[in-house]
Scaffold this motif. Structure first.
Motif, PDB file in Angstrom:
ATOM      1  N   ALA A  79       0.813  -1.205   0.000  1.00  0.00           N
ATOM      2  CA  ALA A  79       0.000   0.000   0.000  1.00  0.00           C
ATOM      3  C   ALA A  79       0.852   1.263   0.000  1.00  0.00           C
ATOM      4  CB  ALA A  79      -0.934  -0.001   1.199  1.00  0.00           C
ATOM      5  N   SER A  80       1.991   1.231   0.648  1.00  0.00           N
ATOM      6  CA  SER A  80       2.814   2.444   0.712  1.00  0.00           C
ATOM      7  C   SER A  80       3.331   2.825  -0.669  1.00  0.00           C
ATOM      8  CB  SER A  80       3.979   2.255   1.691  1.00  0.00           C
ATOM      9  OG  SER A  80       4.812   1.190   1.256  1.00  0.00           O
ATOM     10  N   ALA A  81       3.722   1.862  -1.483  1.00  0.00           N
ATOM     11  CA  ALA A  81       4.220   2.153  -2.829  1.00  0.00           C
ATOM     12  C   ALA A  81       3.091   2.692  -3.706  1.00  0.00           C
ATOM     13  CB  ALA A  81       4.836   0.913  -3.452  1.00  0.00           C
ATOM     14  N   ASP A  82       1.874   2.106  -3.591  1.00  0.00           N
ATOM     15  CA  ASP A  82       0.733   2.581  -4.374  1.00  0.00           C
ATOM     16  C   ASP A  82       0.341   3.994  -3.964  1.00  0.00           C
ATOM     17  OD1 ASP A  82       0.668   0.209  -5.740  1.00  0.00           O
ATOM     18  OD2 ASP A  82      -0.951  -0.676  -4.524  1.00  0.00           O
ATOM     19  N   LEU A  83       0.399   4.299  -2.675  1.00  0.00           N
ATOM     20  CA  LEU A  83       0.035   5.622  -2.187  1.00  0.00           C
ATOM     21  C   LEU A  83       1.045   6.673  -2.659  1.00  0.00           C
ATOM     22  CD1 LEU A  83      -1.932   7.259  -0.492  1.00  0.00           C
ATOM     23  CD2 LEU A  83      -0.492   6.788   1.497  1.00  0.00           C
ATOM     24  N   ALA A  84       2.316   6.323  -2.628  1.00  0.00           N
ATOM     25  CA  ALA A  84       3.347   7.263  -3.083  1.00  0.00           C
ATOM     26  C   ALA A  84       3.201   7.529  -4.581  1.00  0.00           C
ATOM     27  CB  ALA A  84       4.736   6.708  -2.775  1.00  0.00           C
ATOM     28  N   ALA A  85       2.875   6.508  -5.367  1.00  0.00           N
ATOM     29  CA  ALA A  85       2.688   6.679  -6.813  1.00  0.00           C
ATOM     30  C   ALA A  85       1.467   7.560  -7.079  1.00  0.00           C
ATOM     31  CB  ALA A  85       2.537   5.331  -7.484  1.00  0.00           C
ATOM     32  N   TRP A  86       0.424   7.411  -6.290  1.00  0.00           N
ATOM     33  CA  TRP A  86      -0.777   8.207  -6.490  1.00  0.00           C
ATOM     34  C   TRP A  86      -0.520   9.680  -6.156  1.00  0.00           C
ATOM     35  CZ3 TRP A  86      -4.037  10.721  -2.858  1.00  0.00           C
ATOM     36  CH2 TRP A  86      -5.233  11.193  -3.389  1.00  0.00           C
ATOM     37  N   GLU A  87       0.254   9.920  -5.086  1.00  0.00           N
ATOM     38  CA  GLU A  87       0.548  11.303  -4.697  1.00  0.00           C
ATOM     39  C   GLU A  87       1.420  12.009  -5.734  1.00  0.00           C
ATOM     40  OE1 GLU A  87       2.279  10.942  -0.838  1.00  0.00           O
ATOM     41  OE2 GLU A  87       0.316  10.893   0.166  1.00  0.00           O
ATOM     42  N   GLN A  88       2.283  11.280  -6.403  1.00  0.00           N
ATOM     43  CA  GLN A  88       3.200  11.881  -7.368  1.00  0.00           C
ATOM     44  C   GLN A  88       2.597  11.979  -8.767  1.00  0.00           C
ATOM     45  OE1 GLN A  88       6.808   9.670  -7.193  1.00  0.00           O
ATOM     46  NE2 GLN A  88       7.361  10.406  -5.151  1.00  0.00           N
ATOM     47  N   ALA A  89       1.450  11.368  -8.969  1.00  0.00           N
ATOM     48  CA  ALA A  89       0.850  11.362 -10.301  1.00  0.00           C
ATOM     49  C   ALA A  89       0.395  12.771 -10.673  1.00  0.00           C
ATOM     50  CB  ALA A  89      -0.346  10.412 -10.332  1.00  0.00           C
ATOM     51  N   ASN A  90       0.540  13.082 -11.954  1.00  0.00           N
ATOM     52  CA  ASN A  90       0.088  14.380 -12.464  1.00  0.00           C
ATOM     53  C   ASN A  90      -1.413  14.319 -12.693  1.00  0.00           C
ATOM     54  OD1 ASN A  90       2.691  15.378 -12.491  1.00  0.00           O
ATOM     55  ND2 ASN A  90       3.068  14.723 -14.600  1.00  0.00           N
ATOM     56  N   VAL A  91      -2.083  15.251 -12.137  1.00  0.00           N
ATOM     57  CA  VAL A  91      -3.529  15.285 -12.274  1.00  0.00           C
ATOM     58  C   VAL A  91      -3.871  16.248 -13.393  1.00  0.00           C
ATOM     59  CG1 VAL A  91      -5.691  15.800 -11.117  1.00  0.00           C
ATOM     60  CG2 VAL A  91      -3.790  14.832  -9.814  1.00  0.00           C
ATOM     61  N   GLU A  92      -4.622  15.754 -14.334  1.00  0.00           N
ATOM     62  CA  GLU A  92      -5.061  16.592 -15.444  1.00  0.00           C
ATOM     63  C   GLU A  92      -6.526  16.918 -15.238  1.00  0.00           C
ATOM     64  OE1 GLU A  92      -4.257  14.898 -19.237  1.00  0.00           O
ATOM     65  OE2 GLU A  92      -2.219  14.319 -18.682  1.00  0.00           O
ATOM     66  N   ILE A  93      -6.843  18.185 -15.295  1.00  0.00           N
ATOM     67  CA  ILE A  93      -8.227  18.589 -15.127  1.00  0.00           C
ATOM     68  C   ILE A  93      -8.808  18.804 -16.520  1.00  0.00           C
ATOM     69  CG2 ILE A  93      -9.760  20.345 -14.207  1.00  0.00           C
ATOM     70  CD1 ILE A  93      -7.691  20.848 -12.040  1.00  0.00           C
ATOM     71  N   VAL A  94      -9.847  18.084 -16.785  1.00  0.00           N
ATOM     72  CA  VAL A  94     -10.514  18.182 -18.081  1.00  0.00           C
ATOM     73  C   VAL A  94     -11.644  19.183 -17.953  1.00  0.00           C
ATOM     74  CG1 VAL A  94     -11.757  16.885 -19.833  1.00  0.00           C
ATOM     75  CG2 VAL A  94      -9.927  15.792 -18.544  1.00  0.00           C
TER      76      VAL A  94
END
Length: 118
Positions: A79-94
């Motif tokens: 879970a820690s690796a998945d959470l870190a990847a989610w926090e670093q992901a670029n969020v694109e607002i459509v």
């Protein structure tokens, strides 16, 4: 002469009954129609001898022994690796809403509230 002929014809047509007519019924000693299928069925029923069942042997072959199902293994999740990847992901607002559109909508709401108070 004509009258004499009528009398003689009437006397001939209807004889004098000197005894009482009695109708009697007799029951036949044997049935007129025999039901072959019925007789055969009854004969087979009388001749049927059921075989005794071995209760112990028959029941054990029909029943399976109960076994508790094996508990499923828990999945291994990092879970820690998945959470870190989610926090670093670029969020694109459509279909981003501009600040001007938000300000105009807020002004319209304020105007509606002022009109409602009056």
């Amino acid at each position: 002469m004509f009258a004499a002929r009528l009398l003689t014809r009437a006397a001939v047509a209807r004889p004098a009954v000197s005894f009482m007519a009695v109708r009697s019924f007799t029951a036949p000693s044997a049935p007129l129609m025999q039901d072959i299928l019925k007789d055969l069925y009854i004969k087979e029923l009388k001749g049927y001898k059921p075989t005794p069942d071995a209760k112990g042997a028959d029941a054990s072959s029909q029943v399976k022994e109960f076994k508790v199902p094996v508990a499923p293994a828990t999945p291994a999740i990092d879970a820690s690796a998945d959470l870190a990847a989610w926090e670093q992901a670029n969020v694109e607002i459509v279909d981003a809403v501009s600040e001007e559109a938000v300000e105009e909508e807020e002004e319209e709401e304020e105007e509606e509230e002022e009109e409602a108070h009056h």
